[in-house]
Design a protein around this motif. Sequence first.
Motif, PDB file in Angstrom:
ATOM      1  N   PHE A  26       0.846  -1.191   0.000  1.00 52.58           N
ATOM      2  CA  PHE A  26       0.000   0.000   0.000  1.00 52.58           C
ATOM      3  C   PHE A  26       0.879   1.237   0.000  1.00 52.58           C
ATOM      4  N   ARG A  27       0.431   2.269  -0.689  1.00 51.95           N
ATOM      5  CA  ARG A  27       1.048   3.589  -0.596  1.00 51.95           C
ATOM      6  C   ARG A  27       0.107   4.412   0.268  1.00 51.95           C
ATOM      7  N   GLY A  28       0.563   4.783   1.463  1.00 50.09           N
ATOM      8  CA  GLY A  28      -0.285   5.485   2.414  1.00 50.09           C
ATOM      9  C   GLY A  28      -0.782   4.522   3.484  1.00 50.09           C
ATOM     10  N   GLN A  29      -1.614   5.050   4.397  1.00 51.59           N
ATOM     11  CA  GLN A  29      -2.080   4.254   5.532  1.00 51.59           C
ATOM     12  C   GLN A  29      -3.449   3.643   5.261  1.00 51.59           C
ATOM     13  N   SER A  30      -3.528   2.337   5.478  1.00 54.23           N
ATOM     14  CA  SER A  30      -4.807   1.641   5.405  1.00 54.23           C
ATOM     15  C   SER A  30      -5.040   0.920   6.735  1.00 54.23           C
ATOM     16  N   TYR A  31      -6.284   0.492   6.933  1.00 55.34           N
ATOM     17  CA  TYR A  31      -6.695  -0.212   8.143  1.00 55.34           C
ATOM     18  C   TYR A  31      -7.483  -1.448   7.714  1.00 55.34           C
ATOM     19  N   LEU A  32      -7.369  -2.526   8.490  1.00 57.49           N
ATOM     20  CA  LEU A  32      -8.032  -3.766   8.126  1.00 57.49           C
ATOM     21  C   LEU A  32      -8.714  -4.380   9.337  1.00 57.49           C
ATOM     22  N   LYS A  33      -9.978  -4.712   9.157  1.00 59.89           N
ATOM     23  CA  LYS A  33     -10.743  -5.470  10.150  1.00 59.89           C
ATOM     24  C   LYS A  33     -11.251  -6.730   9.455  1.00 59.89           C
ATOM     25  N   ASN A  34     -10.675  -7.895   9.795  1.00 62.65           N
ATOM     26  CA  ASN A  34     -11.159  -9.153   9.233  1.00 62.65           C
ATOM     27  C   ASN A  34     -12.525  -9.454   9.824  1.00 62.65           C
ATOM     28  N   LEU A  35     -13.497  -9.668   8.960  1.00 60.97           N
ATOM     29  CA  LEU A  35     -14.857  -9.963   9.399  1.00 60.97           C
ATOM     30  C   LEU A  35     -15.162 -11.452   9.291  1.00 60.97           C
ATOM     31  N   VAL A  36     -14.580 -12.110   8.281  1.00 60.39           N
ATOM     32  CA  VAL A  36     -14.746 -13.546   8.091  1.00 60.39           C
ATOM     33  C   VAL A  36     -13.381 -14.114   7.727  1.00 60.39           C
ATOM     34  N   ALA A  37     -12.905 -15.035   8.525  1.00 64.10           N
ATOM     35  CA  ALA A  37     -11.633 -15.705   8.250  1.00 64.10           C
ATOM     36  C   ALA A  37     -11.791 -17.173   8.637  1.00 64.10           C
ATOM     37  N   ASP A  38     -12.635 -17.873   7.903  1.00 63.12           N
ATOM     38  CA  ASP A  38     -12.938 -19.269   8.189  1.00 63.12           C
ATOM     39  C   ASP A  38     -12.296 -20.140   7.110  1.00 63.12           C
ATOM     40  N   PRO A  39     -11.247 -20.900   7.436  1.00 64.49           N
ATOM     41  CA  PRO A  39     -10.564 -21.700   6.417  1.00 64.49           C
ATOM     42  C   PRO A  39     -11.449 -22.770   5.772  1.00 64.49           C
ATOM     43  N   LYS A  40     -12.556 -23.100   6.383  1.00 64.96           N
ATOM     44  CA  LYS A  40     -13.448 -24.110   5.813  1.00 64.96           C
ATOM     45  C   LYS A  40     -14.205 -23.604   4.591  1.00 64.96           C
ATOM     46  N   ILE A  41     -14.308 -22.277   4.437  1.00 65.45           N
ATOM     47  CA  ILE A  41     -15.034 -21.748   3.276  1.00 65.45           C
ATOM     48  C   ILE A  41     -14.124 -21.098   2.236  1.00 65.45           C
ATOM     49  N   ASN A  42     -12.858 -20.903   2.548  1.00 68.94           N
ATOM     50  CA  ASN A  42     -11.872 -20.397   1.601  1.00 68.94           C
ATOM     51  C   ASN A  42     -12.237 -19.043   0.989  1.00 68.94           C
ATOM     52  N   VAL A  43     -12.979 -18.239   1.723  1.00 61.84           N
ATOM     53  CA  VAL A  43     -13.297 -16.870   1.305  1.00 61.84           C
ATOM     54  C   VAL A  43     -13.096 -15.966   2.507  1.00 61.84           C
ATOM     55  N   GLY A  44     -12.328 -14.925   2.319  1.00 63.49           N
ATOM     56  CA  GLY A  44     -12.129 -13.954   3.379  1.00 63.49           C
ATOM     57  C   GLY A  44     -12.978 -12.728   3.140  1.00 63.49           C
ATOM     58  N   VAL A  45     -13.423 -12.115   4.206  1.00 64.60           N
ATOM     59  CA  VAL A  45     -14.160 -10.858   4.123  1.00 64.60           C
ATOM     60  C   VAL A  45     -13.494  -9.875   5.071  1.00 64.60           C
ATOM     61  N   GLY A  46     -13.089  -8.746   4.546  1.00 66.82           N
ATOM     62  CA  GLY A  46     -12.449  -7.738   5.374  1.00 66.82           C
ATOM     63  C   GLY A  46     -12.998  -6.359   5.097  1.00 66.82           C
ATOM     64  N   ASN A  47     -13.046  -5.557   6.138  1.00 67.24           N
ATOM     65  CA  ASN A  47     -13.381  -4.146   5.986  1.00 67.24           C
ATOM     66  C   ASN A  47     -12.054  -3.406   5.842  1.00 67.24           C
ATOM     67  N   VAL A  48     -11.835  -2.811   4.673  1.00 67.39           N
ATOM     68  CA  VAL A  48     -10.591  -2.103   4.390  1.00 67.39           C
ATOM     69  C   VAL A  48     -10.895  -0.610   4.344  1.00 67.39           C
ATOM     70  N   THR A  49     -10.157   0.152   5.138  1.00 71.17           N
ATOM     71  CA  THR A  49     -10.333   1.605   5.208  1.00 71.17           C
ATOM     72  C   THR A  49      -9.036   2.258   4.750  1.00 71.17           C
ATOM     73  N   PHE A  50      -9.161   3.262   3.886  1.00 74.33           N
ATOM     74  CA  PHE A  50      -8.020   3.959   3.312  1.00 74.33           C
ATOM     75  C   PHE A  50      -8.050   5.424   3.756  1.00 74.33           C
ATOM     76  N   GLU A  51      -6.940   5.925   4.253  1.00 76.13           N
ATOM     77  CA  GLU A  51      -6.831   7.361   4.480  1.00 76.13           C
ATOM     78  C   GLU A  51      -6.785   8.065   3.121  1.00 76.13           C
TER      79      GLU A  51
END
Length: 137
Positions: A26-51
Motif C-alpha cells: 500500500f502507498r499510504g495508511q490503510s486499516y483492516l478489520k477481518n470480518l470472516v476468516a474461516d478456512p473451511k469456506i476459503n473466502v475472506g471478508v475484510g473491511n478495508v479503510t483507506f486514508e
Amino acid sequence: MSKFEEVKEGVIFPIGEKNVAYADYFRGQSYLKNLVADPKINVGVGNVTFEPGCRNNWHIHHDGFQLLLVTGGEGWYQEEGKPAQFLTAGDVIIIHDGIKHWHGAAVDSWFEHLAITAGTPEWLEPVSDESYHQLKK
C-alpha cells in the motif's frame, strides 16, 4: 480537512487496526478489520479503510476472485488497460480471476470497502504518483 472523515469512525463496520501485514503493498495508511476468516469456506471478508490518498499496488487474484462493496467515502478502481472508475458508497466491483487491478481512496477523501476475496494474491508494482494524481472525477 478531508471529505468523509466519518468513515474512520467505523459507521457500519469497525475500522480495524493499522494494516501492517500488507503495508508493503500500500502507498499510504490503510486499516483492516477481518470480518470472516474461516478456512473451511476459503473466502475472506475484510473491511478495508483507506486514508485520503492511500491506494494499494497493482495486483492479481489467482484461482479466485475479489468483490468490492463500497460502504463509504470516495475512491478509485482500475483494471490494467482501462480507465479508472470513480467509486462512492453503494458501488460494487467484480474482479475476476487473473485481472490485474488496483483500488484506493481519492486524494482528498477517506474511503472504505468490504473486500470479499478468494484465491491467492500476487502483489505487483505500486501505482505511480504521476498516474494517480492525474485521475479526475
